[in-house]
Design a protein around this motif. Structure first.
Motif, PDB file in Angstrom:
ATOM      1  N   LEU A  64      96.292  38.837  18.593  1.00 54.97           N
ATOM      2  CA  LEU A  64      95.176  39.778  18.601  1.00 54.97           C
ATOM      3  C   LEU A  64      94.295  39.565  19.833  1.00 54.97           C
ATOM      4  CD1 LEU A  64      93.598  42.004  17.145  1.00 54.97           C
ATOM      5  CD2 LEU A  64      92.375  40.209  15.915  1.00 54.97           C
ATOM      6  N   PHE A  65      94.053  38.318  20.193  1.00 53.88           N
ATOM      7  CA  PHE A  65      93.262  38.014  21.391  1.00 53.88           C
ATOM      8  C   PHE A  65      93.921  38.602  22.635  1.00 53.88           C
ATOM      9  CE2 PHE A  65      92.723  35.142  25.049  1.00 53.88           C
ATOM     10  CZ  PHE A  65      91.366  35.322  25.270  1.00 53.88           C
ATOM     11  N   ILE A  66      95.220  38.375  22.774  1.00 54.08           N
ATOM     12  CA  ILE A  66      95.951  38.897  23.935  1.00 54.08           C
ATOM     13  C   ILE A  66      95.843  40.416  23.975  1.00 54.08           C
ATOM     14  CG2 ILE A  66      98.248  39.160  24.956  1.00 54.08           C
ATOM     15  CD1 ILE A  66      98.847  36.306  23.851  1.00 54.08           C
ATOM     16  N   ASP A  67      95.966  41.049  22.827  1.00 52.15           N
ATOM     17  CA  ASP A  67      95.868  42.504  22.770  1.00 52.15           C
ATOM     18  C   ASP A  67      94.457  42.977  23.114  1.00 52.15           C
ATOM     19  OD1 ASP A  67      97.144  45.097  22.052  1.00 52.15           O
ATOM     20  OD2 ASP A  67      95.547  45.094  20.536  1.00 52.15           O
ATOM     21  N   ARG A  68      93.461  42.263  22.649  1.00 47.20           N
ATOM     22  CA  ARG A  68      92.070  42.695  22.879  1.00 47.20           C
ATOM     23  C   ARG A  68      91.625  42.504  24.326  1.00 47.20           C
ATOM     24  NH1 ARG A  68      88.738  44.124  18.901  1.00 47.20           N
ATOM     25  NH2 ARG A  68      86.894  43.329  19.979  1.00 47.20           N
ATOM     26  N   ILE A  69      92.191  41.526  25.048  1.00 47.81           N
ATOM     27  CA  ILE A  69      91.786  41.366  26.445  1.00 47.81           C
ATOM     28  C   ILE A  69      92.703  42.119  27.407  1.00 47.81           C
ATOM     29  CG2 ILE A  69      90.682  39.159  26.003  1.00 47.81           C
ATOM     30  CD1 ILE A  69      93.021  37.859  27.588  1.00 47.81           C
ATOM     31  N   ASN A  70      93.710  42.787  26.891  1.00 47.14           N
ATOM     32  CA  ASN A  70      94.548  43.651  27.713  1.00 47.14           C
ATOM     33  C   ASN A  70      93.653  44.752  28.271  1.00 47.14           C
ATOM     34  OD1 ASN A  70      96.341  45.545  28.740  1.00 47.14           O
ATOM     35  ND2 ASN A  70      97.848  45.180  27.138  1.00 47.14           N
ATOM     36  N   PRO A  71      93.536  44.864  29.597  1.00 46.21           N
ATOM     37  CA  PRO A  71      92.614  45.841  30.171  1.00 46.21           C
ATOM     38  C   PRO A  71      92.859  47.273  29.714  1.00 46.21           C
ATOM     39  CG  PRO A  71      93.283  44.302  31.845  1.00 46.21           C
ATOM     40  CD  PRO A  71      94.122  44.013  30.619  1.00 46.21           C
ATOM     41  N   SER A  72      94.096  47.640  29.489  1.00 50.23           N
ATOM     42  CA  SER A  72      94.349  49.015  29.039  1.00 50.23           C
ATOM     43  C   SER A  72      93.728  49.272  27.669  1.00 50.23           C
ATOM     44  CB  SER A  72      95.849  49.309  29.027  1.00 50.23           C
ATOM     45  OG  SER A  72      96.528  48.416  28.177  1.00 50.23           O
ATOM     46  N   ASN A  73      93.691  48.272  26.808  1.00 51.82           N
ATOM     47  CA  ASN A  73      93.045  48.427  25.507  1.00 51.82           C
ATOM     48  C   ASN A  73      91.533  48.236  25.612  1.00 51.82           C
ATOM     49  OD1 ASN A  73      95.561  48.774  24.346  1.00 51.82           O
ATOM     50  ND2 ASN A  73      95.779  46.619  23.867  1.00 51.82           N
TER      51      ASN A  73
END
Length: 176
Positions: A64-73
């Protein structure tokens, strides 16, 4: 002579007693070892039953952390159209650091490799955002910054956030 006979009897009984204790110990030793091994195994099983859900939750939180700091997201979530590039940069950096601080305790439950992946993704994302804002003119908008960041990400052959997520998943598979 009676004393000599008496000392010889004491010596015989002492040697016989030591022999019996020696034989009894070696007859009971496998049983004691087996009991100790079973208790150790039960203890490890109890600990595993308690920590496995925590470890699974930690891996879930890392993904979830990786997904939340993904700039596109993150750019969609932050909706930076009304900000200047410098303001959006500050908001993004604060968001990444806050997310990281929120998840820093998860390193207790995951492997060193998985945590290293998370730290690397965080530092690479911070570097990406900082480098993008350095190329922007002073009057650039948040929308312009978002475009530069997404353009840089689209030029990469593979999505680093997908790679990081896959590495964390592979690490999780090693638990099972």
């Amino acid at each position: 002579m009676i004393l000599y006979s008496y000392l010889l009897d004491i010596l015989k009984y002492t040697v016989a007693g030591i022999g019996i204790i020696y034989v009894a110990f070696y007859m009971l030793k496998p049983y004691l070892d087996k009991t100790t091994a079973l208790q150790t195994l039960e203890f490890k099983k109890a600990i595993a039953n308690q920590t496995l859900p925590l470890r699974l939750q930690a891996y879930e939180r890392l993904v979830l952390f990786i997904d939340r700091i993904n700039p596109s997201n993150m750019l969609i979530r932050l909706n930076g159209n009304g900000y200047s590039a410098a303001e959006l940069n500050s908001i993004i950096l604060n968001e990444i650091r806050t997310e990281y601080q929120h998840n820093v305790t998860q390193q207790i439950y995951v492997s060193t490799q998985a945590w290293a992946v998370v730290k690397r993704v965080k530092s690479d994302t911070l570097a990406l955002v900082n480098n993008a804002v350095k190329t922007m003119p002073d009057n650039a908008t948040g929308l312009d910054l978002g475009k530069v960041i997404l353009t840089h990400l689209s030029k990469l052959e593979e999505d680093p956030y997908d790679i990081a997520t896959n590495l964390v998943r592979q690490d999780l598979e090693n638990i099972f």
